[in-house]
Motif scaffolding. Structure first.
Motif, PDB file in Angstrom:
ATOM      1  N   UNK A  33       0.846  -1.190   0.000  1.00  0.00           N
ATOM      2  CA  UNK A  33       0.000   0.000   0.000  1.00  0.00           C
ATOM      3  C   UNK A  33       0.884   1.244   0.000  1.00  0.00           C
ATOM      4  N   UNK A  34       0.861   1.985  -1.092  1.00  0.00           N
ATOM      5  CA  UNK A  34       1.697   3.181  -1.188  1.00  0.00           C
ATOM      6  C   UNK A  34       1.160   4.299  -0.285  1.00  0.00           C
ATOM      7  N   UNK A  35       2.015   5.255  -0.013  1.00  0.00           N
ATOM      8  CA  UNK A  35       1.637   6.418   0.780  1.00  0.00           C
ATOM      9  C   UNK A  35       1.065   7.533  -0.097  1.00  0.00           C
ATOM     10  N   UNK A  36       0.777   7.184  -1.334  1.00  0.00           N
ATOM     11  CA  UNK A  36       0.145   8.117  -2.267  1.00  0.00           C
ATOM     12  C   UNK A  36      -0.845   7.308  -3.096  1.00  0.00           C
ATOM     13  N   UNK A  37      -1.833   7.957  -3.631  1.00  0.00           N
ATOM     14  CA  UNK A  37      -2.850   7.280  -4.427  1.00  0.00           C
ATOM     15  C   UNK A  37      -2.350   7.036  -5.848  1.00  0.00           C
ATOM     16  N   UNK A  38      -2.582   5.833  -6.354  1.00  0.00           N
ATOM     17  CA  UNK A  38      -2.315   5.506  -7.750  1.00  0.00           C
ATOM     18  C   UNK A  38      -3.635   5.149  -8.411  1.00  0.00           C
ATOM     19  N   UNK A  39      -3.944   5.830  -9.487  1.00  0.00           N
ATOM     20  CA  UNK A  39      -5.145   5.523 -10.260  1.00  0.00           C
ATOM     21  C   UNK A  39      -4.728   5.068 -11.646  1.00  0.00           C
ATOM     22  N   UNK A  40      -5.135   3.863 -12.025  1.00  0.00           N
ATOM     23  CA  UNK A  40      -4.851   3.347 -13.359  1.00  0.00           C
ATOM     24  C   UNK A  40      -6.103   3.510 -14.215  1.00  0.00           C
ATOM     25  N   UNK A  41      -5.958   4.188 -15.324  1.00  0.00           N
ATOM     26  CA  UNK A  41      -7.057   4.432 -16.253  1.00  0.00           C
ATOM     27  C   UNK A  41      -6.762   3.670 -17.539  1.00  0.00           C
ATOM     28  N   UNK A  42      -7.727   2.896 -18.001  1.00  0.00           N
ATOM     29  CA  UNK A  42      -7.543   2.145 -19.234  1.00  0.00           C
ATOM     30  C   UNK A  42      -8.312   2.836 -20.355  1.00  0.00           C
ATOM     31  N   UNK A  43      -7.573   3.302 -21.346  1.00  0.00           N
ATOM     32  CA  UNK A  43      -8.131   4.118 -22.422  1.00  0.00           C
ATOM     33  C   UNK A  43      -8.651   3.228 -23.554  1.00  0.00           C
ATOM     34  N   UNK A  44      -9.770   3.623 -24.104  1.00  0.00           N
ATOM     35  CA  UNK A  44     -10.336   2.947 -25.259  1.00  0.00           C
ATOM     36  C   UNK A  44     -10.209   3.841 -26.482  1.00  0.00           C
ATOM     37  N   UNK A  45      -9.906   3.256 -27.637  1.00  0.00           N
ATOM     38  CA  UNK A  45      -9.731   4.067 -28.848  1.00  0.00           C
ATOM     39  C   UNK A  45     -10.915   4.982 -29.117  1.00  0.00           C
ATOM     40  N   UNK A  46     -10.599   6.216 -29.504  1.00  0.00           N
ATOM     41  CA  UNK A  46     -11.570   7.236 -29.920  1.00  0.00           C
ATOM     42  C   UNK A  46     -12.394   7.813 -28.770  1.00  0.00           C
ATOM     43  N   UNK A  47     -12.111   7.404 -27.541  1.00  0.00           N
ATOM     44  CA  UNK A  47     -12.830   7.944 -26.389  1.00  0.00           C
ATOM     45  C   UNK A  47     -11.926   8.914 -25.635  1.00  0.00           C
ATOM     46  N   UNK A  48     -12.358  10.164 -25.536  1.00  0.00           N
ATOM     47  CA  UNK A  48     -11.536  11.217 -24.939  1.00  0.00           C
ATOM     48  C   UNK A  48     -11.349  10.994 -23.437  1.00  0.00           C
ATOM     49  N   UNK A  49     -10.153  11.332 -22.984  1.00  0.00           N
ATOM     50  CA  UNK A  49      -9.830  11.361 -21.558  1.00  0.00           C
ATOM     51  C   UNK A  49      -9.470  12.801 -21.211  1.00  0.00           C
ATOM     52  N   UNK A  50     -10.101  13.350 -20.192  1.00  0.00           N
ATOM     53  CA  UNK A  50      -9.836  14.729 -19.792  1.00  0.00           C
ATOM     54  C   UNK A  50      -9.055  14.724 -18.487  1.00  0.00           C
ATOM     55  N   UNK A  51      -7.891  15.364 -18.498  1.00  0.00           N
ATOM     56  CA  UNK A  51      -7.134  15.598 -17.266  1.00  0.00           C
ATOM     57  C   UNK A  51      -6.972  17.103 -17.114  1.00  0.00           C
ATOM     58  N   UNK A  52      -7.761  17.666 -16.196  1.00  0.00           N
ATOM     59  CA  UNK A  52      -7.734  19.114 -15.954  1.00  0.00           C
ATOM     60  C   UNK A  52      -7.925  19.848 -17.277  1.00  0.00           C
ATOM     61  N   UNK A  53      -6.925  20.595 -17.758  1.00  0.00           N
ATOM     62  CA  UNK A  53      -7.121  21.344 -18.996  1.00  0.00           C
ATOM     63  C   UNK A  53      -6.496  20.646 -20.205  1.00  0.00           C
ATOM     64  N   UNK A  54      -6.243  19.361 -20.098  1.00  0.00           N
ATOM     65  CA  UNK A  54      -5.635  18.596 -21.187  1.00  0.00           C
ATOM     66  C   UNK A  54      -6.628  17.543 -21.683  1.00  0.00           C
ATOM     67  N   UNK A  55      -6.902  17.562 -22.981  1.00  0.00           N
ATOM     68  CA  UNK A  55      -7.752  16.543 -23.593  1.00  0.00           C
ATOM     69  C   UNK A  55      -6.873  15.541 -24.318  1.00  0.00           C
ATOM     70  N   UNK A  56      -7.067  14.263 -24.018  1.00  0.00           N
ATOM     71  CA  UNK A  56      -6.259  13.196 -24.584  1.00  0.00           C
ATOM     72  C   UNK A  56      -7.178  12.279 -25.371  1.00  0.00           C
ATOM     73  N   UNK A  57      -6.869  12.091 -26.644  1.00  0.00           N
ATOM     74  CA  UNK A  57      -7.671  11.196 -27.475  1.00  0.00           C
ATOM     75  C   UNK A  57      -6.782  10.083 -28.014  1.00  0.00           C
ATOM     76  N   UNK A  86      -3.317  11.843 -29.060  1.00  0.00           N
ATOM     77  CA  UNK A  86      -3.438  13.251 -29.440  1.00  0.00           C
ATOM     78  C   UNK A  86      -3.754  14.042 -28.179  1.00  0.00           C
ATOM     79  N   UNK A  87      -2.905  14.999 -27.845  1.00  0.00           N
ATOM     80  CA  UNK A  87      -3.076  15.822 -26.654  1.00  0.00           C
ATOM     81  C   UNK A  87      -3.369  17.252 -27.077  1.00  0.00           C
ATOM     82  N   UNK A  88      -4.403  17.831 -26.485  1.00  0.00           N
ATOM     83  CA  UNK A  88      -4.788  19.206 -26.786  1.00  0.00           C
ATOM     84  C   UNK A  88      -4.849  19.999 -25.492  1.00  0.00           C
TER      85      UNK A  88
END
Length: 239
Positions: free
Chosen positions: A108-132, A148-150
């Motif tokens: 158990x780490x002393x920090x949180x780890x979140x693993x996100x599994x991306x699917x093709x053509x589905x956008x992922x938003x991290x704060x002000x960054x859009x990842x496709x 693609x990062x915007x």
């Protein structure tokens, strides 16, 4: 932070790109030499908020077990970490950690780890960054992606490893910067890009700038012949 291939050609470090905006720091891929890169080029691992993985080959994700253990034992990370990759990423990370450091995946780490599994053509938003993510042609036991990062009015595309596929045109259309695999100069092998094939399609991207990376020894020997910018370990590009 790493422009080489799996095999240490030319003594280059394995694939890893450090993307720094005014507000965020992200890694694109995380090869096994990632901590060597970070120490050498004075990048603080604790400043990285997100690690984006194009695919699950060791030279692109093999640094994750080392990165997590360093965060726990050496860098003393406290802030959350997001790791995003194709479907299968969470299991592959767990298996890699157990192979290299038995028992480490259960700590158990002393920090949180979140693993996100991306699917093709589905956008992922991290704060002000859009990842496709876009599906590409590269066998890795799981889907392989280009990204693609915007953000802040800029578009950066990372092809990852792939043979030519038209999905790259969607990923890189009109981008300010396309970072593309160029494993060989003109030799064509399955699931990888060569420089000549890439350049045959380059105008179709309608993008502003091309940087090639992920070099075999043959490609390193031909860098003096290329008509675009190319990556080097530690080299910086401003977009």
């Amino acid at each position: 932070m790493g422009s080489g291939d799996s095999f240490g050609s030319g003594g280059k470090l394995q694939p890893c790109i450090h993307l720094k905006t005014a507000a965020h720091e992200i890694l694109l891929d995380c090869g096994s030499t990632v901590l060597c890169s970070m120490r050498r080029f004075h990048v603080d691992p604790n400043n990285i908020e997100v690690i984006l993985l194009t695919h699950l080959h060791g030279d692109h994700f093999g640094g994750i077990p080392f990165y997590i253990l360093d965060a726990q034992l050496v860098s003393k990370r406290t802030e959350p970490l997001i790791i995003a990759g194709p479907v299968g990423t969470e299991q592959r990370i767990r298996e890699a950690m157990e192979v290299m450091f038995p028992g480490s995946s259960k700590i158990q780490q002393k920090f949180d780890i979140k693993v996100v599994e991306m699917e093709p053509d589905k956008e992922l938003i991290f704060k002000d960054i859009k990842i496709t993510p876009f599906l590409v042609e590269h066998y890795s036991g799981a889907p392989s992606l280009s990204l693609r990062l915007e953000t802040q009015g800029k578009v950066i595309t990372h092809t990852g490893d792939t043979a030519w596929t038209d999905s790259l045109l969607y990923a890189g259309q009109g981008a300010d910067l396309v970072i593309a695999e160029s494993y060989f100069y003109k030799k064509q092998i399955k699931f990888h890009m060569d420089y000549k094939t890439l350049m045959q399609h380059w105008n179709d991207f309608k993008a502003k700038r091309l940087v090639i990376t992920h070099f075999s020894q043959e490609m390193l020997d031909m860098l003096g012949e290329v008509e675009c910018e190319y990556a080097e370990d530690g080299k910086e590009f401003e977009v």
